[in-house]
Write a protein that holds these residues in place. Structure first.
Motif, PDB file in Angstrom:
ATOM      1  N   ARG A  14      15.487 -13.614  97.464  1.00  0.00           N
ATOM      2  CA  ARG A  14      16.620 -14.199  97.686  1.00  0.00           C
ATOM      3  C   ARG A  14      17.759 -13.599  96.419  1.00  0.00           C
ATOM      4  O   ARG A  14      18.858 -14.049  95.581  1.00  0.00           O
ATOM      5  CB  ARG A  14      16.357 -15.420  96.389  1.00  0.00           C
ATOM      6  CG  ARG A  14      15.820 -15.200  94.784  1.00  0.00           C
ATOM      7  CD  ARG A  14      15.332 -16.547  94.179  1.00  0.00           C
ATOM      8  NE  ARG A  14      14.965 -16.192  92.347  1.00  0.00           N
ATOM      9  CZ  ARG A  14      13.613 -16.122  92.504  1.00  0.00           C
ATOM     10  NH1 ARG A  14      13.213 -15.840  93.270  1.00  0.00           N
ATOM     11  NH2 ARG A  14      13.299 -15.971  91.259  1.00  0.00           N
ATOM     12  N   TYR A  57      22.385 -13.501  92.418  1.00  0.00           N
ATOM     13  CA  TYR A  57      21.363 -14.482  93.377  1.00  0.00           C
ATOM     14  C   TYR A  57      22.013 -13.679  94.896  1.00  0.00           C
ATOM     15  O   TYR A  57      23.379 -14.016  94.864  1.00  0.00           O
ATOM     16  CB  TYR A  57      21.396 -15.339  93.503  1.00  0.00           C
ATOM     17  CG  TYR A  57      20.807 -16.153  92.607  1.00  0.00           C
ATOM     18  CD1 TYR A  57      19.051 -16.130  93.092  1.00  0.00           C
ATOM     19  CD2 TYR A  57      20.513 -16.673  91.377  1.00  0.00           C
ATOM     20  CE1 TYR A  57      17.983 -16.377  91.794  1.00  0.00           C
ATOM     21  CE2 TYR A  57      20.442 -16.956  90.083  1.00  0.00           C
ATOM     22  CZ  TYR A  57      18.535 -17.090  90.779  1.00  0.00           C
ATOM     23  OH  TYR A  57      17.676 -17.710  89.147  1.00  0.00           O
ATOM     24  N   HIS A 109      23.925 -20.679  91.147  1.00  0.00           N
ATOM     25  CA  HIS A 109      23.886 -20.461  92.897  1.00  0.00           C
ATOM     26  C   HIS A 109      25.021 -20.877  93.690  1.00  0.00           C
ATOM     27  O   HIS A 109      25.805 -22.219  92.632  1.00  0.00           O
ATOM     28  CB  HIS A 109      22.924 -21.447  93.194  1.00  0.00           C
ATOM     29  CG  HIS A 109      21.521 -20.224  92.898  1.00  0.00           C
ATOM     30  ND1 HIS A 109      20.623 -19.317  93.265  1.00  0.00           N
ATOM     31  CD2 HIS A 109      20.699 -20.670  91.975  1.00  0.00           C
ATOM     32  CE1 HIS A 109      19.613 -19.483  92.746  1.00  0.00           C
ATOM     33  NE2 HIS A 109      19.342 -20.496  92.146  1.00  0.00           N
TER      34      HIS A 109
END
Length: 351
Positions: free
Chosen positions: A121, A88, A29
Motif C-alpha cells: 500500500r 501511501y 489517505h
C-alpha cells in the motif's frame, strides 16, 4: 502627517495577528477504500484544493513556513501548507494529479522502513523520487513509525533517548541518500511526544509537527507545531473553511508543557496566558475530547485554566480552545494533546 503615521501604526498592529498565522493541513489517505478516520475521498480532496485555489490562498512549501517561524518572519495572510504522513500509494495516484493541476507544493513525511520492505500500500522509492523531482518535500517520520514516548523494558532514560535519536538520524540519512533532501523536520508518529523529546530535537536542530489542531504562528513552539488533521470525521467544508481561515492562538505561556501523563494523572489542568488584545474573551470556549464544552476559568486578566470534569481514558485526548477575533470574522485556535497509559502503566495498543 503625524496623525497619519500613528494611524498606520495602529492599523498595522491590529492586522498583525492574521499575518502571523499559517494553517498546515495534515492528510494520510486520499481514497475511497481506506479507513474513514484517516482518509478523505478523492472527490473531497479535489473540492478542498479547489477551495484554496478559488479563494486565493497562499499555498507555500512547508520549508518556507519553517524558515519564517524560525526567523520570526510574517508570511502573507491566508498562507497554507499541505502535508501528508506515511507515503501511501493512493497519495501518488489520487492526490498528486490534483496538486499538480493547481501547482500546489506539498510535504511528505516518510518512515523509510515500510518503503524498504515494499509494503504494497506504500509508494515505491521510484515514486518518491519522482515527486521529489517535482519539488515535493520529503521529510522525517522516524525510520519505522515508532511510538517515540514508549521506553523498552528495562531501558534507561539515556538509552531510550539514544535509541530514538539514532532512529530519527537513520531515517534522515536514508531520505537524503534516496532523494538528496534533508530538511530536519519531523512529524511525530501518532502525534505523541513529550518534553524530553522536544528538547532532544531542539538540540539536534529539528523542528517537529504534531497532530493537534490549530494555526501555527510566532507563539508556536518549534518542536510541537500544530497541524489540522483532515479526514472524513473532520472534512466537511463548512467546518474546514473555518480552520483554513483560522489564526494562531497567541499563547504567551503554557503550564504544563508536558503532554505525557502518568497513570495516576486523570484530569490534567492546563493553564494558558494569552495576548488578549485581539481576542473576544467573553466568547473564548474550550472543549475536552468526548466531554464537550468546558468554559475556561479566568484567574487573571489574561490567564485561564481548563480541566476535564471526568477522567481521561488511556490513549490520546485533547483540549481545544477557540475564540473569535475582534478585528475580523476569523477564529483563534489552540489544541493540546495528552497521552496517558493504562492503569497498570502499559500503553494502549493501536487499532
Amino acid at each position: 502627517m503625524k496623525i497619519m503615521c500613528k494611524l498606520i501604526l495602529v492599523l498595522g498592529f491590529l492586522v498583525m495577528p492574521s499575518t502571523q498565522a499559517t494553517v498546515i493541513l495534515q492528510y494520510h489517505h486520499v481514497s475511497n477504500e481506506t479507513p474513514a478516520i484517516t482518509s478523505v475521498t478523492p472527490a473531497q480532496f479535489a473540492e478542498q484544493m479547489q477551495y484554496l485555489a478559488d479563494n486565493q490562498f497562499n499555498v507555500v512549501p512547508l520549508s518556507r513556513v519553517i524558515q519564517a517561524l524560525k526567523n520570526k518572519q510574517s508570511l502573507p495572510d491566508k498562507t497554507v501548507a499541505i502535508t501528508f504522513d506515511d507515503g501511501y500509494r493512493n497519495i501518488y495516484e489520487n492526490a498528486r494529479p490534483v496538486l499538480k493541476k493547481h501547482g500546489f507544493p506539498y510535504a511528505m513525511f516518510l518512515a523509510s522502513q515500510p518503503i524498504d520492505q515494499r509494503i504494497n500500500r506504500m509508494m515505491s522509492w521510484q515514486q518518491i523520487q519522482t515527486i521529489a523531482k517535482e519539488k515535493a518535500e520529503i521529510m522525517n517520520h522516524t525510520y519505522d513509525h515508532v511510538h517515540l514516548i514508549r521506553k523498552l523494558a528495562s531501558e534507561t532514560k539515556g538509552q531510550w533517548l539514544s535509541r530514538i535519536k539514532a532512529n530519527i538520524k537513520k531515517n534522515e540519512q536514508t531520505i537524503y541518500q534516496r532523494t538528496g533532501q534533508s530538511f530536519k523536520a519531523l512529524a511525530y508518529p501518532y502525534g505523541e511526544y513529550n518534553v524530553d523529546i522536544m528538547k532532544m530535537l531542539s538540540d539536534m536542530g529539528y523542528v517537529a509537527f504534531g497532530q493537534h489542531s490549530g494555526a501555527a504562528g510566532r507563539y508556536s513552539p518549534l518542536t510541537s507545531l500544530p497541524r489540522y488533521p483532515v479526514a472524513v470525521p473532520f472534512s466537511k467544508m463548512s467546518s474546514l473553511k473555518i480552520k483554513m481561515n483560522s489564526l494562531a492562538m497567541p499563547v504567551l505561556k503554557q503550564q504544563p508543557l508536558e503532554s505525557q501523563l502518568t497513570k495516576e494523572e486523570h484530569r490534567p489542568k492546563l493553564t494558558l496566558t494569552l495576548d488578549t488584545q485581539d481576542i473576544r474573551k467573553s466568547q473564548l470556549m474550550c472543549y475536552v475530547s468526548n466531554q464537550g464544552a468546558h468554559p475556561p476559568v479566568w484567574i487573571s486578566e489574561n490567564t485561564f485554566y481548563i480541566q476535564a470534569e471526568k477522567r481521561l481514558p488511556a490513549g490520546r485526548s485533547r483540549y481545544n480552545c477557540t475564540a473569535p477575533s475582534k478585528t475580523s470574522n476569523r477564529y483563534y485556535w489552540f489544541s493540546n494533546t495528552w497521552v496517558k497509559p493504562k492503569h497498570n502503566g502499559e500503553w494502549k495498543k493501536e487499532k
